[in-house]
Design an enzyme around this catalytic site. Sequence first.
Site, mmCIF file in Angstrom:
data_model
loop_
_atom_site.group_PDB
_atom_site.id
_atom_site.type_symbol
_atom_site.label_atom_id
_atom_site.label_comp_id
_atom_site.label_asym_id
_atom_site.label_seq_id
_atom_site.Cartn_x
_atom_site.Cartn_y
_atom_site.Cartn_z
ATOM 1 N N TYR A 178 25.535 -11.373 -44.564
ATOM 2 C CA TYR A 178 26.636 -12.348 -44.623
ATOM 3 C C TYR A 178 26.844 -13.002 -43.252
ATOM 4 O O TYR A 178 27.136 -14.188 -43.152
ATOM 5 C CB TYR A 178 27.925 -11.663 -45.089
ATOM 6 C CG TYR A 178 29.139 -12.561 -45.007
ATOM 7 C CD1 TYR A 178 29.179 -13.775 -45.691
ATOM 8 C CD2 TYR A 178 30.241 -12.206 -44.231
ATOM 9 C CE1 TYR A 178 30.285 -14.609 -45.609
ATOM 10 C CE2 TYR A 178 31.353 -13.029 -44.147
ATOM 11 C CZ TYR A 178 31.370 -14.224 -44.837
ATOM 12 O OH TYR A 178 32.462 -15.044 -44.746
ATOM 13 N N ARG A 224 25.242 -21.492 -41.508
ATOM 14 C CA ARG A 224 26.206 -22.476 -42.009
ATOM 15 C C ARG A 224 26.888 -23.187 -40.841
ATOM 16 O O ARG A 224 26.948 -24.417 -40.797
ATOM 17 C CB ARG A 224 27.238 -21.779 -42.892
ATOM 18 C CG ARG A 224 28.389 -22.691 -43.298
ATOM 19 C CD ARG A 224 29.285 -22.070 -44.358
ATOM 20 N NE ARG A 224 29.895 -20.801 -43.969
ATOM 21 C CZ ARG A 224 30.744 -20.117 -44.733
ATOM 22 N NH1 ARG A 224 31.079 -20.569 -45.934
ATOM 23 N NH2 ARG A 224 31.262 -18.970 -44.322
ATOM 24 N N TYR A 229 38.447 -15.860 -36.902
ATOM 25 C CA TYR A 229 38.228 -14.408 -36.910
ATOM 26 C C TYR A 229 37.609 -13.977 -35.583
ATOM 27 O O TYR A 229 36.732 -14.664 -35.041
ATOM 28 C CB TYR A 229 37.238 -14.024 -38.021
ATOM 29 C CG TYR A 229 37.809 -13.892 -39.426
ATOM 30 C CD1 TYR A 229 39.177 -13.806 -39.667
ATOM 31 C CD2 TYR A 229 36.954 -13.824 -40.523
ATOM 32 C CE1 TYR A 229 39.665 -13.668 -40.960
ATOM 33 C CE2 TYR A 229 37.432 -13.692 -41.823
ATOM 34 C CZ TYR A 229 38.791 -13.620 -42.035
ATOM 35 O OH TYR A 229 39.258 -13.488 -43.312
ATOM 36 N N ARG A 289 41.624 -21.717 -46.191
ATOM 37 C CA ARG A 289 42.126 -20.824 -47.252
ATOM 38 C C ARG A 289 42.298 -21.558 -48.565
ATOM 39 O O ARG A 289 42.225 -20.965 -49.633
ATOM 40 C CB ARG A 289 43.442 -20.185 -46.826
ATOM 41 C CG ARG A 289 43.317 -19.289 -45.607
ATOM 42 C CD ARG A 289 42.394 -18.116 -45.849
ATOM 43 N NE ARG A 289 42.269 -17.254 -44.672
ATOM 44 C CZ ARG A 289 41.398 -16.260 -44.578
ATOM 45 N NH1 ARG A 289 40.557 -16.001 -45.572
ATOM 46 N NH2 ARG A 289 41.346 -15.524 -43.494
ATOM 47 N N GLU A 313 37.892 -9.702 -54.963
ATOM 48 C CA GLU A 313 38.179 -11.008 -54.354
ATOM 49 C C GLU A 313 38.550 -11.962 -55.496
ATOM 50 O O GLU A 313 37.904 -11.968 -56.542
ATOM 51 C CB GLU A 313 36.951 -11.509 -53.598
ATOM 52 C CG GLU A 313 37.183 -12.846 -52.901
ATOM 53 C CD GLU A 313 36.031 -13.224 -51.967
ATOM 54 O OE1 GLU A 313 35.690 -12.407 -51.088
ATOM 55 O OE2 GLU A 313 35.487 -14.318 -52.135
HETATM 56 C C1 3EB Z 1 37.838 -13.476 -46.238
HETATM 57 O O1 3EB Z 1 39.007 -13.780 -46.424
HETATM 58 C C2 3EB Z 1 37.067 -13.008 -47.441
HETATM 59 O O2 3EB Z 1 32.444 -17.200 -45.964
HETATM 60 O O3 3EB Z 1 32.826 -18.916 -47.247
HETATM 61 C C3 3EB Z 1 36.376 -15.688 -48.625
HETATM 62 C C4 3EB Z 1 36.140 -17.030 -48.908
HETATM 63 C C5 3EB Z 1 35.504 -15.010 -47.791
HETATM 64 C C6 3EB Z 1 35.049 -17.693 -48.330
HETATM 65 C C7 3EB Z 1 33.076 -17.755 -46.857
HETATM 66 C C8 3EB Z 1 34.423 -15.699 -47.218
HETATM 67 C C9 3EB Z 1 34.199 -17.026 -47.481
HETATM 68 O O4 3EB Z 1 37.319 -13.502 -45.105
HETATM 69 C C10 3EB Z 1 35.697 -13.561 -47.495
#
Ligand code: 3EB
Length: 336
Positions: free
Chosen positions: A143, A150, A203, A216, A323
Site C-alpha cells: 500500500y 500515486r 499523515y 475525506r 472500512e
Molecule cells: C484511512 O483513513 C483509511 O489511499 O486512497 C481510505 C480511503 C484509506 C482512501 C487511499 C486510504 C485511501 O487512511 C485508508
Amino acid sequence: MSALAFSQQPEQWKSRVRGAICFSALQRDENSAGITDIPVLQVLTPVLDGSESACEIWLSNSNLAHGQCGAIRYRYDDEMLFGVIALAEAGQAPAEVPPLQQAAESAYRQILMLLDDLNYPFMYRYWNYMADINGVSHGLERYRQFNLGRQEAFLACGRGVEGELPAACALGTAHGPLTIAFLVGRTPALAIENPRQISAYQYPEQYGPRSPTFARASLLRLPQVEMLFISGTASIVGHETQHQADVIAQTCETLANLQAVIVEANRLASKPEFNLKDVLFRVYLRYAADMPLIRKEMERMIGAPVKAVFLQADICREDLLVEIEITAGHACERIP
Ligand code: 3EB
C-alpha cells in the site's frame, strides 16, 4: 444489480450508462456480456450477501460518447467522464522501483494526462484496488508503494497533493491487476475533511514515505443535483487506529467518523439533507464472518435498515477490520 442483470438490460438503458464497477470473486468475460463500449471496472473480490456479483452503475441523462487512450477506457458527456484502467504489475519495466509503485505511477500519469487532454480538470472520486495490499516487498508494504507511485504522478502532472483532492478508497484483493476507476468533470467539487481525523495527506511518516493523496469526502454542487462522495472511512482518530481486534468498536468509531463528515458536508450543501439513514453504503470487511455483527451494529447506531453492499477485501492497515464508504445525492430544485 448483478453483472448478469446488467448485461441483460435493454440497449436503450445501456446507452445511458457512463460506466460501472462490478465486484465478483469470479473473473468474467466482458465481451460475452455485451457491454464492450461501457467502461466496467472488474474487481476480483467476493460479495457477501450470497450474490455472485454486485455492480455500481453510473447513469447519465445526456448523450454519451466513449473512447480509449492507452490502457484507459472511458465514457463521457459534457459534464462528466467516467474511466477505468487495469494495469498488470508484471508488465512494468524491471528496476529497483517496486512493480506496484511503477504501475500506480503509470496509471495516474495516464489518468491525469487524459483529464488535461479532454478538459475534465476536476476529480471527484477514484476507486483503487490492488492485490495483496498488506504484503511487503522491496522492504516496503505494498500500500505504501502504491502511495509513492500515486503521489509521484500527481506531482509530475503539476497537481497539488494537499487540499482540493478527490474522495477515494484503496482496498486489497486476493489477486488481479491494479484496477482504478475515476469520475471527473468540469465543475469544481468541494473537498471535505473530518475534524476528528488528521487529513490523510498530512499523515506522519510512520505510515509510509509518501502520504495518501485523497480528501475525506468531496461534494459536487450541480444546478439540479448535489452529490456527496465519502471516502473509505475506518476506525482512525487523529492518525491512529482505534480498537484493535474489536470489530464492533471499530464499526462504531467508523460511523462516528462518517457522521462527522456528513455534518461537515451539510454545512456546505445547499440543503442540509445528507443523513446516514438515507445514503448508500459499501462496507469492506477483512473477515467475511464479521458481516452479521457489522450490519447489526450499523443498524443499531443508525436506527434504521441500511442500504449496503458488503464485500470481503483487505484494508490498507493491517489492524483495520472494516472500512465503509458512502455515496449520496439529492435534488436541489423541485422540477415541476
Ligand atoms: C484511512 O483513513 C483509511 O489511499 O486512497 C481510505 C480511503 C484509506 C482512501 C487511499 C486510504 C485511501 O487512511 C485508508
